[in-house]
Design a protein around this motif. Structure first.
Motif, PDB file in Angstrom:
ATOM      1  N   SER A  89       0.900  -1.210  -0.059  1.00 29.50           N
ATOM      2  CA  SER A  89      -0.184   0.083   0.037  1.00 29.50           C
ATOM      3  C   SER A  89       0.895   1.420  -0.037  1.00 29.50           C
ATOM      4  O   SER A  89       2.077   1.040  -0.049  1.00 29.50           O
ATOM      5  N   GLN A  90       0.304   2.281   0.142  1.00 35.44           N
ATOM      6  CA  GLN A  90       1.043   3.728   0.085  1.00 35.44           C
ATOM      7  C   GLN A  90       2.013   3.727   1.271  1.00 35.44           C
ATOM      8  O   GLN A  90       3.001   4.331   0.820  1.00 35.44           O
ATOM      9  N   ARG A  91       1.897   3.166   2.284  1.00 35.12           N
ATOM     10  CA  ARG A  91       2.882   3.119   3.378  1.00 35.12           C
ATOM     11  C   ARG A  91       4.245   2.479   2.843  1.00 35.12           C
ATOM     12  O   ARG A  91       5.213   2.957   3.191  1.00 35.12           O
ATOM     13  N   GLY A  92       3.955   1.555   2.356  1.00 28.70           N
ATOM     14  CA  GLY A  92       5.210   0.754   1.909  1.00 28.70           C
ATOM     15  C   GLY A  92       5.919   1.372   0.520  1.00 28.70           C
ATOM     16  O   GLY A  92       7.202   1.482   0.499  1.00 28.70           O
ATOM     17  N   ILE A  93       4.961   1.879  -0.317  1.00 31.27           N
ATOM     18  CA  ILE A  93       5.605   2.592  -1.660  1.00 31.27           C
ATOM     19  C   ILE A  93       6.070   3.902  -1.151  1.00 31.27           C
ATOM     20  O   ILE A  93       7.225   3.924  -1.835  1.00 31.27           O
ATOM     21  N   VAL A  94       5.747   4.534  -0.178  1.00 29.55           N
ATOM     22  CA  VAL A  94       6.811   5.522   0.220  1.00 29.55           C
ATOM     23  C   VAL A  94       8.307   5.366   0.537  1.00 29.55           C
ATOM     24  O   VAL A  94       9.249   5.937   0.086  1.00 29.55           O
ATOM     25  N   ALA A  95       8.386   4.145   1.374  1.00 26.27           N
ATOM     26  CA  ALA A  95       9.604   3.512   1.703  1.00 26.27           C
ATOM     27  C   ALA A  95      10.322   3.415   0.437  1.00 26.27           C
ATOM     28  O   ALA A  95      11.799   3.509   0.149  1.00 26.27           O
TER      29      ALA A  95
END
Length: 680
Positions: A54-60
């Protein structure tokens, strides 16, 4: 002098944090009890629940520059396909393009992270099992192919999973809280292969769910056209793993409960009997870290600190967010590791505690509610409302999904009908209008999910930041203790925002307001103030304090959509007499904030010596009280970022495809400058 970091565990969290540490200049070594995941045959032998990015992991992944390289290994999932006895039902996750998850095989993602870490100089020691941890040094003793060896480091990261050896040793002789709970259900993994024609046997771009009281299947798509199906069953009982040990019983069970799986998985019986069931566990522990008087430390991340059930699909994403947050805390406190680790735990633990609760609740939804006609009707109504009122209700409909942020709220007296006199958005008294302006209707306030108009004050979930004050808060008999002593300064800043920032100025050098966003921000109820007493003299101290507000800002609605650009938090420092610390803090954090898509502005009575864009003699950052302002970066912010290659790169990454017309030549020139090697 180089700093040394030791990471225990080469899984997703361990390999990602190794990359972050290497980027920050650490000499990194990773200990892993298993063998190299890139060895022949490991991919086929491994067992793990497929992952939804999700977006949380995509940011990293974007932060470490790996996102684009991973794209071919992922499959977008735009919703759920629910398999019911009377057919299939599709439930979209949302309407916007980014309201999707991306399916990826754990092994493929892990290998990519290990490769990236090695490329950055990280050393991996395979087949090394932890036998002891010394908090005082700190040091880790590991048994490897050549016997036991002691590894010391300035920073030890425990990223060794839900059954963490580091966590076990870290808690010995200390008062620690540890909650570990096993679900009465377990899981097995099955493969839904591609069809004989080489094409997927079912819709690929969705998460597939087979709900049921006595069984549940969740299937993630794979890049090769197959799907990985995870079968969740009770351990005990006639229809649990203990009772399904014979081929006939297994086939009868699937034919009765999940009939279409017999077609989708021709060898379902053989696959089911070939696998042993695995357990599901949730872990909460405190504290996550330990430090020494010499400034070294140990910290837990990922499942070692907060393992959760997989039913919310955010375990990996939360672990990746751990890595990203730890990196930011190390950046905010480059010379104070104990402080950085304390800030990391304070920032992350409240969110992971909530995630554990949500993961358990979502198990009930996946198992039971997806079959309910009332639940399906509610989902349809949610999406219909989203189509009609996307800015107002969109975030609320998704508040129980991947981007949940916990907020505690404090009751307050009901305000009067409007803000106090002097605090509405007014025009600067001394400014001359260059042309008549059409009267505007007041913009509606943006509703906050779970909040009734006028009955609560926003309070930080962990108490690390003081309440957020809005103009309407002054209508009550008194403000909370934390801010009541500074009511005159708060009133002064609201008046300054409405009159100065929200209005034109004769020295500005252009038409319009000093800050074009302030007026709308005030009208929409998205302009917040918070006040911090004291006289900090160190930018690192201010940076640590702002970390809480920055993360809080990210969780406040609206998080996406056109309205998000008007959200603003101003943190006031009314006791400061030496304003230079405000300027130095902004300079320290500017690149970090722009990388995250944020702008950090400094204002004080000095005023700051930065000249106006349109009139070099004008000093626009004057304010009655020293403060730092947090808001979202927007495409027109390029002039504030153009003098630094780091901030230019952050701008290009975020807005490269939608640069305003009047800035395109300037942005193109900056992009050309970045692409030209130094000295050429």
């Amino acid at each position: 002098m180089s700093r040394h970091a030791l990471v225990v565990g080469s899984g997703l969290a361990g390999s990602l944090t190794a990359v972050y540490l290497a980027r920050r200049g650490y000499l990194v070594r990773v200990l892993e009890r298993r063998g190299d995941p890139r060895a022949p045959g490991v991919r086929e032998e491994g067992r793990s629940i497929n992952l939804g990015l999700s977006q949380r992991g995509i940011v990293a992944l974007r932060e470490i520059g790996l996102l684009e390289r991973l794209a071919p290994l992922t499959v977008p999932m735009r919703g759920r396909v629910v398999h019911l006895p009377d057919g299939l039902r599709f439930q979209p996750y949302g309407l916007a393009e980014d309201q999707i998850l991306h399916s990826v095989l754990r092994h493929d993602l892990n290998v990519a992270l290990v490769d990236e870490a090695e490329r950055r100089g990280v050393e991996f020691l395979w087949g090394h099992r932890v036998t002891a941890v010394d908090r005082a040094k700190p040091a880790v003793t590991a048994l490897g192919p050549d016997g036991e060896e002691v590894h010391t480091a300035d920073l030890v990261i425990g990223a060794d999973g839900a059954f963490s050896a580091v966590r076990g040793h870290l808690g010995r002789g200390r008062r620690v809280d540890l909650h570990q709970e096993f679900l009465e259900w377990g899981y097995k993994e099955l493969l839904i292969p591609v069809g004989d024609d080489g094409r997927p046997r079912t819709e690929l771009r969705a998460l597939h769910v087979w709900p049921g009281d006595d069984g549940l299947i969740v299937a993630h798509p794979n890049a090769d056209g197959s799907l990985t199906a995870t079968v969740f069953l009770p351990f005990d009982g006639e229809h649990g793993f203990a009772g399904l040990t014979e081929p006939g019983r297994v086939r009868d069970f699937f034919a009765r409960r999940f009939p279409d799986t017999l077609t989708l998985i021709p060898d379902v019986v053989e696959q089911f009997l070939d696998h042993e069931p695995a357990s599901l566990v949730t872990v909460r522990t405190s504290p996550w870290h330990s430090t020494t008087d010499e400034g070294r430390g140990i910290v837990l991340i990922g499942d070692a600190a907060h393992a959760v059930y997989p039913f919310f699909g955010q375990g990996m994403n939360a672990a990746f967010e751990d890595c990203s947050t730890l990196d930011r805390c190390l950046a905010a406190h480059p010379h104070d590791l104990p402080r950085a680790l304390a800030a990391f735990e304070a920032a992350r633990k409240p969110h992971t505690d909530v995630l554990a609760e949500l993961s358990e609740r979502n198990f009930v939804e996946l198992r039971d509610k997806l079959r309910s006609p009332l639940f399906l009707v509610r989902k349809k109504v949610d999406l219909a409302l989203h189509r009609l009122f996307p800015p107002q209700v969109g975030a609320a409909l998704h508040a129980d999904r991947a981007h949940h942020r916990p907020l505690r709220r404090r009751p307050r007296p009901c305000p009067a009908a409007g803000p106090p006199a002097g605090h509405g958005p007014r025009r600067h008294r001394n400014a001359r209008r260059r042309h008549p302006r059409r009267a505007r209707r007041p913009l509606p306030r943006h509703p906050i999910p779970g909040r009734k108009e006028g009955d609560v004050m926003l309070v930080h979930p962990t108490g690390q930041a003081h309440p957020l004050v809005e103009p309407a808060d002054f209508a009550g008999p008194r403000l909370p203790e934390e801010v009541a002593a500074h009511e005159p300064q708060l009133r002064a800043v609201f008046a300054w925002a409405g009159e100065y920032l929200g209005g034109p100025h004769p020295d500005l050098g252009r038409r319009g307001a000093v800050c074009p966003f302030t007026d709308t921000s005030l009208q929409r109820g998205l302009f917040y103030l918070s006040v911090r007493a004291g006289t900090p003299s160190d930018p690192d101290e201010l940076a640590a304090l702002l970390l809480h507000y920055r993360d809080w800002f990210a969780g406040l609605e609206p998080r996406t959509g056109p309205g998000a650009q008007f959200k603003t938090i101003l943190v006031l420092f009314p006791d400061l007499a030496e304003f230079g610390v405000v300027d130095r803090t902004q300079e320290l954090l500017k690149a970090e904030y722009t990388r995250l898509g944020l702008m950090l502005g400094e204002f004080h009575p000095g005023p700051p010596q930065k000249a106006g864009l349109w009139n070099p003699a004008f000093r626009p950052l004057h304010s009655p009280v020293p403060l730092l302002a947090i808001r979202h970066m927007v495409p027109t912010d390029f002039p504030f970022l153009r003098d630094d290659d780091t901030t230019v790169a952050a701008y290009l990454q975020r807005f490269g495809g939608r640069v305003p017309t009047h800035l395109r030549d300037e942005v193109r020139a900056a992009a050309d400058r970045l692409s030209t090697p130094a000295g050429s």
